[in-house]
Scaffold this motif. Sequence first.
Motif, short mmCIF file in Angstrom:
data_model
loop_
_atom_site.label_atom_id
_atom_site.label_comp_id
_atom_site.label_asym_id
_atom_site.label_seq_id
_atom_site.Cartn_x
_atom_site.Cartn_y
_atom_site.Cartn_z
N ARG A 1 51.66 40.79 56.48
CA ARG A 1 52.19 40.51 57.82
C ARG A 1 53.64 40.06 57.69
O ARG A 1 53.99 39.37 56.75
N GLY B 1 54.95 35.33 58.16
CA GLY B 1 54.27 36.43 57.49
C GLY B 1 53.34 35.98 56.40
O GLY B 1 53.15 34.78 56.16
N ALA B 2 52.72 36.94 55.75
CA ALA B 2 51.80 36.70 54.65
C ALA B 2 51.86 37.90 53.72
O ALA B 2 51.85 39.04 54.18
N LYS B 3 51.95 37.61 52.44
CA LYS B 3 52.01 38.66 51.42
C LYS B 3 50.79 38.54 50.53
O LYS B 3 50.52 37.47 49.99
N TRP B 4 50.07 39.61 50.35
CA TRP B 4 48.93 39.60 49.42
C TRP B 4 49.38 40.11 48.06
O TRP B 4 50.09 41.11 47.97
N ARG B 5 48.91 39.44 47.01
CA ARG B 5 49.21 39.85 45.64
C ARG B 5 47.93 39.76 44.82
O ARG B 5 47.12 38.86 45.03
N ALA B 6 47.81 40.63 43.84
CA ALA B 6 46.69 40.51 42.89
C ALA B 6 46.93 39.33 41.96
O ALA B 6 48.08 38.95 41.72
N MET C 1 42.62 38.74 44.73
CA MET C 1 43.94 38.67 45.34
C MET C 1 44.12 37.29 45.97
O MET C 1 43.16 36.56 46.18
N LYS C 2 45.35 36.97 46.28
CA LYS C 2 45.62 35.75 47.03
C LYS C 2 46.81 36.00 47.93
O LYS C 2 47.61 36.89 47.68
N ARG C 3 46.91 35.16 48.95
CA ARG C 3 47.86 35.35 50.03
C ARG C 3 48.93 34.26 49.96
O ARG C 3 48.60 33.09 49.81
N THR C 4 50.19 34.64 50.04
CA THR C 4 51.28 33.68 50.15
C THR C 4 51.84 33.78 51.56
O THR C 4 52.31 34.85 51.96
N SER C 5 51.78 32.68 52.31
CA SER C 5 52.38 32.73 53.64
C SER C 5 53.88 32.47 53.51
O SER C 5 54.34 31.91 52.52
N PHE C 6 54.67 32.88 54.50
CA PHE C 6 56.10 32.57 54.46
C PHE C 6 56.65 32.35 55.86
O PHE C 6 56.09 32.84 56.84
#
Lengths: 429, 429
Positions: free
Chosen positions: A106, A117-122, A388-393
């Motif tokens: 997002r 926003g939010a970024k998903w990463r493995a 995976m995990k999500r980093t919001s920004f």
Amino acid sequence: MQLLRSTDPDFAARFARIVNDRRESDADVSRVVGDILARVRIEGDGALRDLTARFDKHDLDNSGWQISLKDCKAAYKALDKDLRKALDLAAERIRAYHEGQLPVDRDHVDEAGVRLGAKWRAVDAAGLYVPGGRAAYPSSLLMNAIPAKVAGVERLAVVTPTPLGEVNPLVLAAAHLAGVDEVWRVGGAQGVAALAYGTATIKPVDVITGPGNAFVAEAKRQLFGVVGIDMVAGPSEILVIADNRNDPDWIAADLLSQAEHDPSAQSILITDDAAFAAVVEDALDVTCADLSTNRVARESWDDFGVIIVVQDLAKEAPALANRLAAEHVEIATDDPEAIFAQIRHAGSVFLGRHTPEAVGDYVAGPNHVLPTGRRARFASGLSVLDFMKRTSFIQLDEAALARIGPAAVALAHVEGLPAHAKSVELRLK
Amino acid sequence: MQLLRSTDPDFAARFARIVNDRRESDADVSRVVGDILARVRIEGDGALRDLTARFDKHDLDNSGWQISLKDCKAAYKALDKDLRKALDLAAERIRAYHEGQLPVDRDHVDEAGVRLGAKWRAVDAAGLYVPGGRAAYPSSLLMNAIPAKVAGVERLAVVTPTPLGEVNPLVLAAAHLAGVDEVWRVGGAQGVAALAYGTATIKPVDVITGPGNAFVAEAKRQLFGVVGIDMVAGPSEILVIADNRNDPDWIAADLLSQAEHDPSAQSILITDDAAFAAVVEDALDVTCADLSTNRVARESWDDFGVIIVVQDLAKEAPALANRLAAEHVEIATDDPEAIFAQIRHAGSVFLGRHTPEAVGDYVAGPNHVLPTGRRARFASGLSVLDFMKRTSFIQLDEAALARIGPAAVALAHVEGLPAHAKSVELRLK
């Protein structure tokens, strides 16, 4: 096996007892596991060497710590052609289903001018426990490894016990097919500990999944927070909701397919016809006697099997199913959707007369690692999200901060956090 | 405070020590918590009565077990107008952000004619721990309760200690605003146990979230699997990546905003200018002295504060940030995106010079419950998904089963599970 009728005066109490019966091991494995974890954390490789010699009866320095990827590939190539095609089909369908789970990032600016926003990463690395012996299922390896690889995990390490040094070629073949990066010959709680803490030889991972015995499950539970884990797993269960227009042999086989896994597994039939229930029971006895897994299946059915006869399937079964929150729910009726729409808690649902649970174990595509022991009330099957995990920004400019900053200042002051307030106030000036 | 330079010969070793330093309590709270959980499970309300009298010094039967929703509403109405507007803005923005997290169901028929899908559902009931005393933050209640309500949780129960019977009106006001359904005056591990197991008075829930002290955190950890929990939480941390074109007072306030939370909190500054670092340090000393939270902030900064001076921010900071996997990462540069693009592991990222971390604590919208203690390697901030679970489903007709069933049969046989094979074979005839 217990037979209940929803019209029995003591039905509510007996059903509640079934719901609350935890078929999980009461043995106090917690201290033993705690000691093993501490040993591996402190002694590293030395502890793995000792514990493998003690439990698996082989010397890691002689037998080799790792099974090479070359050996995995060779095992795959050596598979019988039909079996290889079956494994390929399973892998392909599992991959396709799990690719559909990949989350979307997002990134937008809202009406206050705030970018959110939010970024998903493995995760960087995942570890997978693969049991040795009877429970070494290639399907299970695919179900754990493929979601990790679809998520984008770069390093996927398998630990597996090789009692007396023996390896299961099917598991190696599946490891090749799934793209596993490392296979280590260590098992038990010590294998899980090695993945979580790392040793001189085995690098640590971020997430550990995979089935195992009570010691493995307890090791994962204790290491939750040190690493990510999927879920605490208990004995498997199936709930079959079937009217009398089913072939009783089919339903009997479905109940047995769960029972043959484990003496603690549970198979439950809900039907609206007592005569049909009796025929299924007879069919089950006949079929069971012929199975190579007869002893396990018989014990499970005798100890934990349940038949519940209700008056009206569509009206009564969903509420009972929601109380049981079973791992697998089969709805073998002409209009399975009518019942499915009312089911809130289930790991996976198998709709209609031609969807035996076993297709879900192997080739349908969705994951067969599912919440057990009523955990479907709050937990989901394994998915790419477990890897995976999500980093919001957040991004504000001066104008956006002017709009929402004062509210942050007010709240920080009232919470007694003046530096929080100051960090905003200074920028508002 | 420790000062490191990336050019120091011992930099790698010192940095590794910072990464591996676990600031978490070593006290063995595990047995105490285990005993409390067992007491509540067995004795129910009686244990809650006793433990509340012992730890919180009030008699539940006199002070009342519950705080009424009417009292919560009254607390909200009695708020100072500006504060109420600030709380309203926070709630509205948190709600809007979390609505964007609602997952989408899947339901499709693939080219083999197999219907596959996944349905997301909220859990029936969630429990929320709200600390008493200093750490009773209304913002924290909003951050936990709103995602649960957005997920669709029908019953949301708060447990909170009320030492000497005293309640925090701000927390009650936030409970009203967030739509909490029950507020219970029990705290500590016993409060968590009551939510997990249920008692005669308090009905059990399916998921428990919310911050707390070491006993609360350990109780949640031990109950993982009995209920869903969010994540094991440890002391908070911030990493500020800043060039020398920042106002040093702003950066000092940002570092202090983390330090003032807890003596075990950690604030780390990475900058490319040693002179700027020195000015920030001086500014921090001056600002800190004036804070009402001076004692806590000072202790945290002295014991755990770190300044790292590198040669090149864009080249060096991302790798260090990924090793630290911090809960909060601020990137205070002109082009924060250049660094953000390289960050793989962080709970939440604050971009640019006008985005102090504190806006994220209160009003930005994304959740402030974030993974701590390097858990951003594998864990995510709290979201609506923590209050939901996914049920997969599968539907085959005869033709679809004829296509993929034989592969399931082959795999079942080779795994030694004949009833699995039979349940498919019978339907293939």
